[in-house]
Design a protein around this motif. Structure first.
Motif, PDB file in Angstrom:
ATOM      1  N   PHE A 120       0.851  -1.182   0.000  1.00 42.21           N
ATOM      2  CA  PHE A 120       0.000   0.000   0.000  1.00 42.21           C
ATOM      3  C   PHE A 120       0.890   1.236   0.000  1.00 42.21           C
ATOM      4  N   LEU A 121       0.265   2.390  -0.253  1.00 42.33           N
ATOM      5  CA  LEU A 121       0.953   3.674  -0.155  1.00 42.33           C
ATOM      6  C   LEU A 121       0.519   4.368   1.129  1.00 42.33           C
ATOM      7  N   GLU A 122       1.396   5.146   1.694  1.00 41.00           N
ATOM      8  CA  GLU A 122       1.099   5.870   2.934  1.00 41.00           C
ATOM      9  C   GLU A 122       0.976   7.361   2.636  1.00 41.00           C
ATOM     10  N   PHE A 123      -0.131   7.957   3.085  1.00 43.68           N
ATOM     11  CA  PHE A 123      -0.390   9.372   2.881  1.00 43.68           C
ATOM     12  C   PHE A 123      -0.961   9.974   4.169  1.00 43.68           C
ATOM     13  N   PRO A 124      -0.717  11.262   4.415  1.00 42.29           N
ATOM     14  CA  PRO A 124      -1.405  11.933   5.523  1.00 42.29           C
ATOM     15  C   PRO A 124      -2.913  11.926   5.293  1.00 42.29           C
ATOM     16  N   GLU A 125      -3.658  12.046   6.360  1.00 46.08           N
ATOM     17  CA  GLU A 125      -5.108  11.948   6.284  1.00 46.08           C
ATOM     18  C   GLU A 125      -5.707  13.001   5.358  1.00 46.08           C
ATOM     19  N   LYS A 126      -5.052  14.152   5.230  1.00 40.78           N
ATOM     20  CA  LYS A 126      -5.624  15.215   4.392  1.00 40.78           C
ATOM     21  C   LYS A 126      -5.738  14.795   2.927  1.00 40.78           C
ATOM     22  N   PHE A 127      -4.990  13.773   2.507  1.00 39.35           N
ATOM     23  CA  PHE A 127      -5.054  13.315   1.126  1.00 39.35           C
ATOM     24  C   PHE A 127      -6.285  12.445   0.860  1.00 39.35           C
ATOM     25  N   SER A 128      -7.018  12.086   1.890  1.00 39.11           N
ATOM     26  CA  SER A 128      -8.159  11.184   1.699  1.00 39.11           C
ATOM     27  C   SER A 128      -9.232  11.814   0.816  1.00 39.11           C
ATOM     28  N   ILE A 129      -9.234  13.138   0.689  1.00 38.27           N
ATOM     29  CA  ILE A 129     -10.245  13.793  -0.129  1.00 38.27           C
ATOM     30  C   ILE A 129     -10.055  13.481  -1.609  1.00 38.27           C
ATOM     31  N   PHE A 130      -8.869  12.986  -1.983  1.00 37.76           N
ATOM     32  CA  PHE A 130      -8.595  12.697  -3.384  1.00 37.76           C
ATOM     33  C   PHE A 130      -8.934  11.263  -3.791  1.00 37.76           C
ATOM     34  N   THR A 131      -9.327  10.437  -2.852  1.00 40.71           N
ATOM     35  CA  THR A 131      -9.589   9.043  -3.209  1.00 40.71           C
ATOM     36  C   THR A 131     -10.815   8.947  -4.107  1.00 40.71           C
ATOM     37  N   GLU A 132     -10.758   7.940  -5.010  1.00 44.31           N
ATOM     38  CA  GLU A 132     -11.848   7.716  -5.945  1.00 44.31           C
ATOM     39  C   GLU A 132     -12.728   6.579  -5.445  1.00 44.31           C
ATOM     40  N   GLN A 133     -13.735   6.236  -6.241  1.00 45.48           N
ATOM     41  CA  GLN A 133     -14.695   5.236  -5.793  1.00 45.48           C
ATOM     42  C   GLN A 133     -14.093   3.835  -5.731  1.00 45.48           C
ATOM     43  N   TYR A 134     -12.991   3.582  -6.423  1.00 47.88           N
ATOM     44  CA  TYR A 134     -12.396   2.255  -6.411  1.00 47.88           C
ATOM     45  C   TYR A 134     -11.110   2.207  -5.590  1.00 47.88           C
ATOM     46  N   VAL A 135     -10.837   3.275  -4.855  1.00 49.22           N
ATOM     47  CA  VAL A 135      -9.641   3.352  -4.026  1.00 49.22           C
ATOM     48  C   VAL A 135     -10.063   3.375  -2.566  1.00 49.22           C
ATOM     49  N   ILE A 136      -9.357   2.658  -1.740  1.00 48.73           N
ATOM     50  CA  ILE A 136      -9.639   2.643  -0.308  1.00 48.73           C
ATOM     51  C   ILE A 136      -8.537   3.401   0.417  1.00 48.73           C
ATOM     52  N   PHE A 137      -8.924   4.381   1.247  1.00 47.63           N
ATOM     53  CA  PHE A 137      -7.998   5.140   2.076  1.00 47.63           C
ATOM     54  C   PHE A 137      -8.352   4.832   3.524  1.00 47.63           C
ATOM     55  N   ASP A 138      -7.535   4.058   4.188  1.00 47.60           N
ATOM     56  CA  ASP A 138      -7.876   3.536   5.503  1.00 47.60           C
ATOM     57  C   ASP A 138      -6.708   3.794   6.454  1.00 47.60           C
ATOM     58  N   GLU A 139      -6.911   4.759   7.385  1.00 48.46           N
ATOM     59  CA  GLU A 139      -5.899   5.098   8.385  1.00 48.46           C
ATOM     60  C   GLU A 139      -4.536   5.371   7.754  1.00 48.46           C
ATOM     61  N   GLY A 140      -4.558   6.201   6.719  1.00 45.64           N
ATOM     62  CA  GLY A 140      -3.308   6.602   6.087  1.00 45.64           C
ATOM     63  C   GLY A 140      -2.773   5.627   5.067  1.00 45.64           C
ATOM     64  N   ARG A 141      -3.435   4.498   4.883  1.00 45.17           N
ATOM     65  CA  ARG A 141      -3.002   3.500   3.913  1.00 45.17           C
ATOM     66  C   ARG A 141      -3.910   3.548   2.689  1.00 45.17           C
ATOM     67  N   LEU A 142      -3.306   3.660   1.544  1.00 41.02           N
ATOM     68  CA  LEU A 142      -4.068   3.749   0.315  1.00 41.02           C
ATOM     69  C   LEU A 142      -3.781   2.531  -0.551  1.00 41.02           C
ATOM     70  N   PHE A 143      -4.852   1.881  -1.049  1.00 46.09           N
ATOM     71  CA  PHE A 143      -4.693   0.696  -1.876  1.00 46.09           C
ATOM     72  C   PHE A 143      -5.945   0.496  -2.725  1.00 46.09           C
ATOM     73  N   SER A 144      -5.834  -0.321  -3.745  1.00 48.46           N
ATOM     74  CA  SER A 144      -6.962  -0.618  -4.610  1.00 48.46           C
ATOM     75  C   SER A 144      -7.966  -1.494  -3.882  1.00 48.46           C
ATOM     76  N   LYS A 145      -9.230  -1.357  -4.248  1.00 45.59           N
ATOM     77  CA  LYS A 145     -10.260  -2.172  -3.595  1.00 45.59           C
ATOM     78  C   LYS A 145     -10.212  -3.622  -4.053  1.00 45.59           C
ATOM     79  N   TYR A 146      -9.526  -3.894  -5.161  1.00 47.65           N
ATOM     80  CA  TYR A 146      -9.619  -5.200  -5.782  1.00 47.65           C
ATOM     81  C   TYR A 146      -8.668  -6.216  -5.153  1.00 47.65           C
ATOM     82  N   ALA A 147      -9.018  -7.493  -5.315  1.00 48.96           N
ATOM     83  CA  ALA A 147      -8.185  -8.587  -4.809  1.00 48.96           C
ATOM     84  C   ALA A 147      -6.812  -8.554  -5.492  1.00 48.96           C
TER      85      ALA A 147
END
Length: 552
Positions: A120-147
């Protein structure tokens, strides 16, 4: 007669009869009318001329038929090479070696993450506003929703700089497995038409040139069936283990496709083991499956801290983390069942016409239906159940666009359709005589080719418009340190440029290259104004883009 009719339609008809049957672009008032009229008469003329040539000049057809009879392996090699060239050209030509759909893009950037040795990628919480519908931003961790199954394989292509060749090669392997599977029931020369029918369908060609995960899921399904068949014939334990591994990696790739494989194949395996009085051997595929499924659960745990297949619950086809808790298994299943039942009543009738019977030349699925009654093998029920489950579980889209919508399960289930058609009609083709069978197959192939050429032509223009929009975004908002605020307005959907290509979703342009966060995209409706941008992201210059190119 077919050739004459097609040739006459291309030369003398205004094709208004197609508009009368609900195909809108053939209406002179449609924005894409001129473009369609510049393409379809030529396609009809070419198809008609080929039909007349094949109907009057016997040599090409029967030379190919003689090659298939005398050297089936050489014929198979030629078919596979031809397919790889065509699929590679589509991927890098009309499809531009680019992940156009948001689904494809998510697979691609998750592959980039894996290629860097990260989950996964690590981002500050303020970046969560940029996530799209198929991206999960969970406690600073960003990753694709897919298996992770397909992105892991795609990462190999990224590593060598050849991601666009991954799916063409997977599709090539699927054709090989299809041929090997059918030859366990019938002779090699009769198995070759199955490869041709599979390779020429528009769905198979389209997905094989894409960045979707369906080609890998289909290959794993085919391998699962093939290994189970080999165990039935040889009783060797290694095939049970391989079958379990195929199902396990399918679960890591597309869990629903894996379910559609495991239910009919697993039940049939139990029947086989019961008849052989070897039920304890079921532990081998279960252990192999559990190994890979355990890796899948571990991956989910490392991402979210929760060991569950429903890291993001399956509800109406979407996956989300809701307060780090997935819905219960029973509640999830009931919600899915209710949704699919309601949607099936509305979507299945048009899907079985416009998106299955027509693009597959009608004859292949009808032959498969005959095969269900004529083929004397328990495998027909396994394959029929596989197709039926795919239809049931994948009917949540209305089936109006690129094959990722309602037609996706026709791609995944076409393996079963082709096997049923070829194995079930072997006797019929033998009865009508070699010449008639060759001509009938050539006619089916011409229809397949016409539909495939049409599909690729349609999406080539659609992707051309998409690339025009991306280039306009770069022109309007240049520079790497630019935050693009996308102003999406409903009036844009009445744009002649969008109407001409149909189904271009403006949401697909809200994608962020998170591997390089210096360039970020944001939907305007999130109410982050330019002043807030400057305060929270001082390194980014706000730029508002309003899709002016679509208003021209």
């Amino acid at each position: 007669m077919t050739g004459v009719a097609l040739l006459a339609s291309g030369l003398f008809s205004d094709l208004g009869w197609l508009a009368e049957r609900g195909i809108a672009p053939f209406d002179p008032r449609h924005p894409a009318h001129e473009r369609y009229m510049a393409f379809f008469p030529g396609l009809l003329i070419i198809t008609g001329v080929l039909s007349l040539i094949l109907g009057t000049w016997r040599y090409p057809l029967f030379a190919l038929q003689r090659l298939a009879v005398e050297s089936p392996r050489k014929a198979l090699g030629g078919l596979l090479l031809l397919f790889l060239v065509i699929a590679g050209w589509i991927a890098h030509g009309p499809f531009r070696n680019y992940p156009f759909c948001m689904d494809e893009y998510n697979f691609f950037y998750q592959a980039q993450i894996f290629n860097e040795g990260r989950l996964f990628l690590e981002f500050p919480e303020k970046f969560s506003i940029f996530t799209e519908q198929y991206v999960i931003f969970d406690e600073g961790r960003l990753f694709s929703k897919y298996a992770p199954g397909f992105p892991l394989l795609l990462a190999i292509g990224v590593l060598f700089g050849l991601p666009g060749w991954v799916n063409p090669l997977l599709a090539l392997a699927t054709l090989v497995v299809l041929y090997c599977f059918i030859t366990t029931f019938i002779d090699r020369k009769t198995a070759l038409p199955a490869v041709v029918l599979m390779a020429s369908t528009p769905y198979f060609l389209g997905y094989s040139a894409s960045y979707f995960s369906q080609p890998l899921a289909l290959l794993l399904t085919a391998l699962g069936f093939y290994f189970l068949r080999q165990f039935q014939l040889t009783e060797q334990t290694r095939y049970l283990i391989l079958c379990g591994l195929a199902a396990g990696y399918a679960a890591m790739t597309r869990p629903l496709d894996a379910f559609c494989l495991m239910v009919p194949a697993g039940f049939y395996l139990l029947v086989i083991l019961y008849r052989k009085k070897q039920l304890p051997r079921v532990v081998y595929p279960l252990a192999a499956f559990s190994l890979l499924f355990g890796i899948f659960l571990t991956y989910n745990y490392l991402l979210t801290g929760r060991i569950s297949i429903a890291t993001y619950p399956i509800v109406e086809g979407e996956f989300k983390v809701v307060d780090r808790q997935a819905t219960s298994f029973i509640e999830n299943l009931l919600g899915i069942a209710e949704f699919y039942w309601i949607n099936a009543k509305e979507s299945l009738p048009p899907l079985f016409g416009k998106h299955f019977l027509l693009p597959t030349a009608i004859l292949t699925p009808l032959f498969a239906l005959v095969g269900v009654f004529r083929w004397k093998s328990g495998w027909k029920w396994v394959l029929l159940a596989n197709f039926a489950l795919l239809v049931l579980l994948y009917n949540f889209h209305p089936g109006t666009g690129w094959p990722q919508y309602g037609a996706r399960y026709y791609y995944s289930g076409y393996f079963a359709v082709v096997v049923l058609a070829v194995c079930g009609l072997r006797g019929i083709l033998n009865r009508i005589g070699t010449s008639a069978a060759v001509y009938a197959f050539a006619a089916m192939l011409l229809l397949h080719g016409a539909f495939s050429a049409t599909a690729i032509w349609q999406y080539e223009h659609r992707f051309e418009v998409v690339m025009d929009i991306w280039q306009d975004i770069e022109r309007a908002c240049p520079g790497e340190q630019t935050l693009v605020l996308l102003d999406k307005r409903s009036s844009l959907y009445r744009s002649p440029k969008l109407a001409a290509v149909r189904f271009v979703d403006l949401s697909d342009f809200h994608r962020n290259p998170f591997m390089d966060p210096s360039r970020l995209h944001l939907k305007h409706f999130r109410r982050l104004n330019p002043r807030e941008v400057r305060e929270n992201f001082p390194d980014h210059t706000p730029c508002i883009y309003r899709y002016d190119i679509l208003r021209e």
